[in-house]
Scaffold this motif. Structure first.
Motif, PDB file in Angstrom:
ATOM      1  N   MET A   1       0.843  -1.192   0.000  1.00 47.88           N
ATOM      2  CA  MET A   1       0.000   0.000   0.000  1.00 47.88           C
ATOM      3  C   MET A   1       0.885   1.251   0.000  1.00 47.88           C
ATOM      4  SD  MET A   1      -2.916   1.174   2.742  1.00 47.88           S
ATOM      5  CE  MET A   1      -3.875  -0.311   2.377  1.00 47.88           C
ATOM      6  N   THR A   2       0.550   2.222  -0.851  1.00 51.92           N
ATOM      7  CA  THR A   2       1.323   3.452  -0.941  1.00 51.92           C
ATOM      8  C   THR A   2       1.116   4.303   0.304  1.00 51.92           C
ATOM      9  OG1 THR A   2       1.083   3.451  -3.345  1.00 51.92           O
ATOM     10  CG2 THR A   2       1.735   5.521  -2.306  1.00 51.92           C
ATOM     11  N   ARG A   3       2.193   4.765   0.881  1.00 53.93           N
ATOM     12  CA  ARG A   3       2.104   5.611   2.055  1.00 53.93           C
ATOM     13  C   ARG A   3       1.756   7.035   1.650  1.00 53.93           C
ATOM     14  NH1 ARG A   3       7.575   5.142   5.277  1.00 53.93           N
ATOM     15  NH2 ARG A   3       8.339   5.676   3.192  1.00 53.93           N
ATOM     16  N   THR A   4       1.004   7.717   2.482  1.00 58.87           N
ATOM     17  CA  THR A   4       0.738   9.127   2.257  1.00 58.87           C
ATOM     18  C   THR A   4       1.945   9.950   2.696  1.00 58.87           C
ATOM     19  OG1 THR A   4      -0.188   9.527   4.452  1.00 58.87           O
ATOM     20  CG2 THR A   4      -1.705   8.698   2.737  1.00 58.87           C
ATOM     21  N   VAL A   5       1.925  11.218   2.335  1.00 60.17           N
ATOM     22  CA  VAL A   5       2.998  12.122   2.749  1.00 60.17           C
ATOM     23  C   VAL A   5       3.117  12.140   4.271  1.00 60.17           C
ATOM     24  CG1 VAL A   5       3.732  14.531   2.824  1.00 60.17           C
ATOM     25  CG2 VAL A   5       2.854  13.572   0.692  1.00 60.17           C
ATOM     26  N   GLU A   6       1.980  12.182   4.955  1.00 53.86           N
ATOM     27  CA  GLU A   6       2.014  12.223   6.417  1.00 53.86           C
ATOM     28  C   GLU A   6       2.536  10.914   6.998  1.00 53.86           C
ATOM     29  OE1 GLU A   6      -1.111  14.850   8.496  1.00 53.86           O
ATOM     30  OE2 GLU A   6      -2.185  13.989   6.775  1.00 53.86           O
ATOM     31  N   GLN A   7       2.093   9.794   6.450  1.00 56.30           N
ATOM     32  CA  GLN A   7       2.551   8.500   6.953  1.00 56.30           C
ATOM     33  C   GLN A   7       4.045   8.303   6.731  1.00 56.30           C
ATOM     34  OE1 GLN A   7      -0.020   5.814   4.880  1.00 56.30           O
ATOM     35  NE2 GLN A   7      -1.827   6.360   6.080  1.00 56.30           N
ATOM     36  N   ALA A   8       4.577   8.891   5.679  1.00 56.53           N
ATOM     37  CA  ALA A   8       6.010   8.750   5.389  1.00 56.53           C
ATOM     38  C   ALA A   8       6.876   9.403   6.460  1.00 56.53           C
ATOM     39  CB  ALA A   8       6.324   9.352   4.019  1.00 56.53           C
ATOM     40  N   ARG A   9       6.292  10.263   7.284  1.00 54.26           N
ATOM     41  CA  ARG A   9       7.052  10.913   8.358  1.00 54.26           C
ATOM     42  C   ARG A   9       7.111  10.058   9.620  1.00 54.26           C
ATOM     43  NH1 ARG A   9       3.577  15.529   6.824  1.00 54.26           N
ATOM     44  NH2 ARG A   9       4.761  16.903   5.428  1.00 54.26           N
ATOM     45  N   ILE A  10       6.339   8.996   9.682  1.00 53.55           N
ATOM     46  CA  ILE A  10       6.250   8.206  10.916  1.00 53.55           C
ATOM     47  C   ILE A  10       7.610   7.664  11.334  1.00 53.55           C
ATOM     48  CG2 ILE A  10       5.318   6.097  11.949  1.00 53.55           C
ATOM     49  CD1 ILE A  10       2.783   6.522  10.299  1.00 53.55           C
ATOM     50  N   GLU A  11       8.382   7.146  10.389  1.00 57.62           N
ATOM     51  CA  GLU A  11       9.674   6.545  10.736  1.00 57.62           C
ATOM     52  C   GLU A  11      10.606   7.567  11.373  1.00 57.62           C
ATOM     53  OE1 GLU A  11      13.353   4.036   8.679  1.00 57.62           O
ATOM     54  OE2 GLU A  11      11.590   4.607   7.480  1.00 57.62           O
ATOM     55  N   ARG A  12      10.697   8.758  10.776  1.00 57.22           N
ATOM     56  CA  ARG A  12      11.586   9.774  11.352  1.00 57.22           C
ATOM     57  C   ARG A  12      11.067  10.222  12.716  1.00 57.22           C
ATOM     58  NH1 ARG A  12      12.510  15.618  10.550  1.00 57.22           N
ATOM     59  NH2 ARG A  12      10.736  15.712   9.118  1.00 57.22           N
ATOM     60  N   ALA A  13       9.747  10.361  12.839  1.00 60.07           N
ATOM     61  CA  ALA A  13       9.177  10.755  14.120  1.00 60.07           C
ATOM     62  C   ALA A  13       9.452   9.701  15.193  1.00 60.07           C
ATOM     63  CB  ALA A  13       7.672  10.973  13.975  1.00 60.07           C
ATOM     64  N   THR A  14       9.356   8.428  14.820  1.00 57.40           N
ATOM     65  CA  THR A  14       9.604   7.342  15.765  1.00 57.40           C
ATOM     66  C   THR A  14      11.052   7.328  16.227  1.00 57.40           C
ATOM     67  OG1 THR A  14       7.840   5.999  14.797  1.00 57.40           O
ATOM     68  CG2 THR A  14       9.516   4.843  16.088  1.00 57.40           C
ATOM     69  N   GLN A  15      11.970   7.602  15.315  1.00 55.78           N
ATOM     70  CA  GLN A  15      13.376   7.662  15.683  1.00 55.78           C
ATOM     71  C   GLN A  15      13.667   8.850  16.593  1.00 55.78           C
ATOM     72  OE1 GLN A  15      15.260   7.830  11.835  1.00 55.78           O
ATOM     73  NE2 GLN A  15      15.127   5.618  11.507  1.00 55.78           N
ATOM     74  N   THR A  16      12.951   9.945  16.373  1.00 59.01           N
ATOM     75  CA  THR A  16      13.204  11.174  17.121  1.00 59.01           C
ATOM     76  C   THR A  16      12.539  11.170  18.483  1.00 59.01           C
ATOM     77  OG1 THR A  16      13.327  12.397  15.027  1.00 59.01           O
ATOM     78  CG2 THR A  16      13.012  13.700  17.024  1.00 59.01           C
ATOM     79  N   MET A  17      11.316  10.638  18.569  1.00 60.99           N
ATOM     80  CA  MET A  17      10.551  10.700  19.829  1.00 60.99           C
ATOM     81  C   MET A  17       9.702   9.432  19.981  1.00 60.99           C
ATOM     82  SD  MET A  17       7.962  13.753  18.622  1.00 60.99           S
ATOM     83  CE  MET A  17       7.261  13.666  16.964  1.00 60.99           C
ATOM     84  N   PRO A  18      10.355   8.299  20.214  1.00 59.32           N
ATOM     85  CA  PRO A  18       9.637   7.024  20.273  1.00 59.32           C
ATOM     86  C   PRO A  18       8.566   6.962  21.356  1.00 59.32           C
ATOM     87  CG  PRO A  18      11.888   6.788  21.083  1.00 59.32           C
ATOM     88  CD  PRO A  18      11.799   8.132  20.429  1.00 59.32           C
ATOM     89  N   SER A  19       8.777   7.630  22.479  1.00 56.39           N
ATOM     90  CA  SER A  19       7.780   7.574  23.547  1.00 56.39           C
ATOM     91  C   SER A  19       6.499   8.310  23.158  1.00 56.39           C
ATOM     92  CB  SER A  19       8.348   8.164  24.844  1.00 56.39           C
ATOM     93  OG  SER A  19       8.666   9.537  24.680  1.00 56.39           O
ATOM     94  N   VAL A  20       6.629   9.298  22.288  1.00 57.91           N
ATOM     95  CA  VAL A  20       5.461  10.047  21.816  1.00 57.91           C
ATOM     96  C   VAL A  20       4.700   9.236  20.776  1.00 57.91           C
ATOM     97  CG1 VAL A  20       4.690  12.086  20.529  1.00 57.91           C
ATOM     98  CG2 VAL A  20       6.423  12.314  22.327  1.00 57.91           C
TER      99      VAL A  20
END
Length: 212
Positions: A1-20
């Motif tokens: 399934m193609t990721r949306t622009v917003e979903q594509a940010r999840i990986e970087r966000a998870t690396q930056t603030m995993p508890s959030v």
């Protein structure tokens, strides 16, 4: 399934603030948008003053649901897009917005969303307050996301709707906001309106239920 622009940010966000980003993973696994909203509101009202876990959990929830219709329903529930009011009270709706400018600051919060979560289900001056959080997405507004939220509530007796937003260097109380898409920054999908203060864009969306 193609990721949306917003979903594509999840990986970087998870690396930056995993508890959030992982705070509501248990609810994401259940695919329960309504429970996600309730948990976020209780969290904030219990002192965990952070609107971001709800935003990132919603993106994960939508990413993980295979059926588009189920994903749409879960998203609406996680935004509290059909809030219920008890009978016999004055009814007030407060709306906030998702975090935005995430390409610049991935840790960005939005005080407007935080206020919405903090007020949901509370009573102020005898009025019962419910809240909802709107997407930072021009396409959603063109498709009538505001009309879909407000029209049925006013038809059922809503007394007041108040929108809170972030984006200026001062506090403004606007009775009739009329920028008409003249913002010169992109939304969360990196879309631009193409409008300006001298050449505004008047939105034409009327929502799923029709009307103007």
């Amino acid at each position: 399934m193609t990721r949306t622009v917003e979903q594509a940010r999840i990986e970087r966000a998870t690396q930056t603030m995993p508890s959030v980003t992982g705070r509501y993973d248990d609810i994401v696994r259940l695919g329960d948008g309504a429970r996600l909203w309730r948990r976020a509101a209780v969290d904030v009202q219990s002192g965990h003053m952070d609107d971001r876990p709800l935003y990132w959990a919603r993106l994960k929830l939508r990413r993980d649901l295979d059926e588009p219709e189920a994903a749409d329903v879960a998203e609406r529930l996680s935004r509290n897009s059909s809030p219920a009011f008890p009978p016999g009270v004055r009814r007030v709706l407060v709306t906030g917005f998702d975090p935005f400018h995430l390409d610049d600051v991935i840790e960005q919060s939005n005080p407007a969303g935080l206020v919405a979560l903090a007020l949901d289900g509370t009573t102020i001056a005898g009025a019962h307050v419910r809240s909802a959080i709107l997407p930072v997405c021009f396409e959603a507004f063109d498709q009538g996301v505001v009309e879909d939220l407000l029209r049925p509530l006013f038809q059922r007796g809503l007394d007041l709707a108040v929108t809170i937003s972030m984006g200026r260097d001062r506090f403004d109380l606007e009775r009739c906001p009329d920028l008409r898409r003249s913002v010169e920054t992109s939304d969360n999908t990196r879309a631009m309106t193409g409008a300006s203060a001298s050449n505004p864009l008047i939105p034409t969306g009327s929502g799923r239920n029709g009307g103007t």
